[in-house]
Design an enzyme around this catalytic site. Sequence first.
Site, mmCIF file in Angstrom:
data_model
loop_
_atom_site.group_PDB
_atom_site.id
_atom_site.type_symbol
_atom_site.label_atom_id
_atom_site.label_comp_id
_atom_site.label_asym_id
_atom_site.label_seq_id
_atom_site.Cartn_x
_atom_site.Cartn_y
_atom_site.Cartn_z
ATOM 1 N N GLY A 97 0.798 -1.235 0.000
ATOM 2 C CA GLY A 97 0.000 0.000 0.000
ATOM 3 C C GLY A 97 0.824 1.275 0.000
ATOM 4 N N ASN A 136 0.603 2.653 -6.440
ATOM 5 C CA ASN A 136 -0.450 3.059 -5.489
ATOM 6 C C ASN A 136 -0.761 4.548 -5.569
ATOM 7 O OD1 ASN A 136 -0.925 0.481 -4.314
ATOM 8 N ND2 ASN A 136 1.033 0.688 -3.234
#
Length: 745
Positions: free
Chosen positions: A596, A626
Site C-alpha cells: 500500500g 499506489n
Amino acid sequence: MKAPIRLLCALALGLASLSAADKPNIVFIFSDDHALQAISSYGSRYAKMAPTPNIDRIAKEGLLFERSYCGNAICGPSRATILTGKHSHKNGFMDNNFSRFDGAQPTFPKMLQEAGYETAIIGKWHLISNPTGFDYWEVLPGQGAYFNPDFIQMDGSKKRFEGYCTDLITDKSIAWLEGRKDKSKPFVLMSQHKAPHRHWFPPVRHMNLFDDITMPEPETLFDDYANRSDALKNQQMAIAKDFSWGEDMFLHGDKEDPRFSPLFGGNKGFIGEYRRMNEEQKKAFDEAYVGENNELRKKLKAGMSDEELTRWKYQRYIKNYLRTIRALDENVGRLLKHLDESGLAENTIVIYSSDQGFYLGEHGWYDKRWMFEESLSMPFIIRWPGMIQPGENVIRTSRAMIQNIDYAPTLLDICGAPIPEDMQGTSMVPVLKNQGEAPKGWRDAIYYMYSGEWTHRVAKHDGVRTNRHKLMHFPGAKNRPDEWMLFDLEKDPQEMESVAKDPAYADTLEQMKELYAQLRQQHHVSSSTYPMQRWDEKWWKQRWDQKRKEAGTSKARQAKVVFIGDSITQGWEGKGREHWAEHFEALGALNWGYSGDRTEHVIWRMQNGDVQRVNPEVAVLMIGTNNTGHGLRPAKETAMGIQKIIEDLAWKWPDTRVILTAIFPRGATPDDPKRRRNSEINALIKPLADGKRVFWQDINQEFLDEKGNLSQEVMPDLLHLNADSYAIWAKAVSGKLHELGVTGD
Ligand code: CA
C-alpha cells in the site's frame, strides 16, 4: 580604512591571510522563539520597559528585514531549513515529534568547510542527531535547560555546567573565538540560544525585573475566533486554558484551580528547571515569586473571573519571557563587545535571527506553528561592515521578502562558495549590496507548510503570503472538506476576518489559489513528495520497527542488495519466496516493501529510518502504482516523488547504484486508465537513469501478450505477481546485478 590593514596582514602573514581577509567571518546569533513584537528595533510594544539595545545596535549598524519569514514555524524544522536551504519536506525534518535530522545530507557548514572556513556551533541544536559539518560543536540536548544545563560534547558525552544557559553559551562562544588555533582562517560561528523558549525561567539577577510594571496587552488577547476556521478554536496554546500551574506559571504544589492545563507538566508543581537549580538558585526563585503567588492564591479563593485570571497569566508569562530576553540581549552585547575588543568586528558579519516568531498574547495565544504573522515572521538583522551602510539617525530597513530557505545560499554566496542548484532559497547578497533594496525580479510571495504535529493541536495547514494577501489552506479529512482562509493584510493586519467567502475578493481568491499551485510546483510540494508515515496502521508500524531493528544487525550491514517498494516488493516474502531464496539470499538481500505504500511513504521511510546503517551495492526501486491507484494522481506528481527518492538515496547511499524499475503494468488492457497512467509515469522517470548511478530496467513486455493485454494467469488480480511472474522478475534483476558486477560470493 580597510585596505591598508588587509595589506599589512597579507605582508606579515603571507597569502593565506590575504584570502582570510577577503573572506569575511560570520557570527550567526540565533535565539529560539524571539518574537518581533519583543525587539525594540522591530517596534516592540514593550520597547519602553523592556528594550533590546544590543540587538538594536546590530540593526543601527546594519540592516533590518521587515518581511522575513520561516517556512514552517517550529524549532527543529526551521533549523534544518537554515542548514540545508530547503523546506522541511525536502530536508526530512518536518516536525518535533518524529523527525531526526539526517546529518549525512549536504548543509552549508559542510560547504563552507570545503571553502576553507572553520565552523562552530554552540548552544541549542535541537535536531536529535549530533551535528555534522562543524569543526567544533557543543550543544544542548533537546530543548536544553536554563539552569545548570548539560552540553553534549564532541565525544558524545554529556557534561553539566553550573550557571545560566544564556550566559554559558556566550562564555563558550567567546572562548571558542579566543581559542582558535589558526587565526588566519575565516570562520563561521553559530551561537545559538535556548532563550526565550518556554519554560521561561529568567536568571536570578532578573527574577524581579518588571515587578512594579503592568505590561501592555495585545488588542487581540480575548479573540473569539469568529469569522475564521474552527481550527483556531481547537488548539491547545491559549493563555486562558493551556498554561500549567507549575512549570508555566511558577506556582508550587498541587494546582488549586481547574483553569490551569493538566498537560505540560500536569497538575503537580515543577517538572524540570526548578529541580535542576542548586539550593541558592531555588531560594532566590522562591523568594522572587512568593509574594505574587500568595496574592494570586488569595484572589483565587475569593473568586477570580476568567478574564481577570487570563490577564494575570498573561502578565506572569510576558514578564518571564521578557526577563529571559533581558539576559539574551545582555549576552548579545557581550559578544559584540568581544568582537570590538578583539579587532574581529571589522571583518565579521553579524546576524541576529530567531527560528520563528511567537504569540505574545495575540489571538489569546502563546507558542507558534500558525501561518499568522506573529509566528510566520522571523527577525533578521545583519551588520556587514564595509558593505551595508548604516542608516543615518534611522535604522536602515529592507522590504525585500526573505525566507529561512535563503540563509544557506546567502552565507555561501558571502563566503564565495558555490550554491548548489537544489537549494530552494535565493542568495540575499544582491539585496544586501543594494542597501536593502530588492533587485528587479525579486520574489513577491513565499510558501509555508506546517505538518500538524500533535503538540498543541494546531491543524496541518499550508499557504502563500504575498506583500498584501495571505492564503491559508487546511486539508480536509473524511468528514470535512478542504478549507481556505484569505486575509487582506493591508485592511486587516491582525488577521481577524477571513475574506475567502467575500464576493468582493473572489478574483483575489482565484489568483491566490493559482499562485499557491505554482509555488507548490516550484517547491516540489505535492501529496507524492510530502513525506508521510502510516503509524496509524498497526501492521505498518510493526513492520517499520522490525525492519529498523533488522537494519542494525551485522547481517544487514553485509546486504549487497535492498529492494524498496510497495506490496509487489513485499510479495517476495509471499508468492515470490522461492525465487527470492534462489536469486537473492546469497546477496543478503533485504526486502523493504510495504503493502500500500506510495512515494510519500517511501520518502518518509528513507528520511527517517536508520537507512545509513545499511550500505548496499545496489538498491532495486519500484514504487508508484499506489499513487496511481489512489485517485489516479497526476503522473507528473508521482514522477516527482520518485525523483525525490532517488535524490535522497544519492546522499544516503552515495556509493549505491539504483536499479530503477519501470512500474509494472496493471489492468487487463493497454487502454486501462491506471495502466496508461503508469506508462506516463514510466516515460517521465526513465530519463532519471543516467547509466552511472541509476540504471533503468523495464521488463513490462514480459508480462504482456503481443496485444499488450495482461492475463490473470500472469497477475491474478491484474496488479500483483504470482510465483511464475516473480520468476520473471527475479531473473531480470539477477541479470542486471550480474551486469553491474554484484555477485553472491
Ligand atoms: Ca523555536
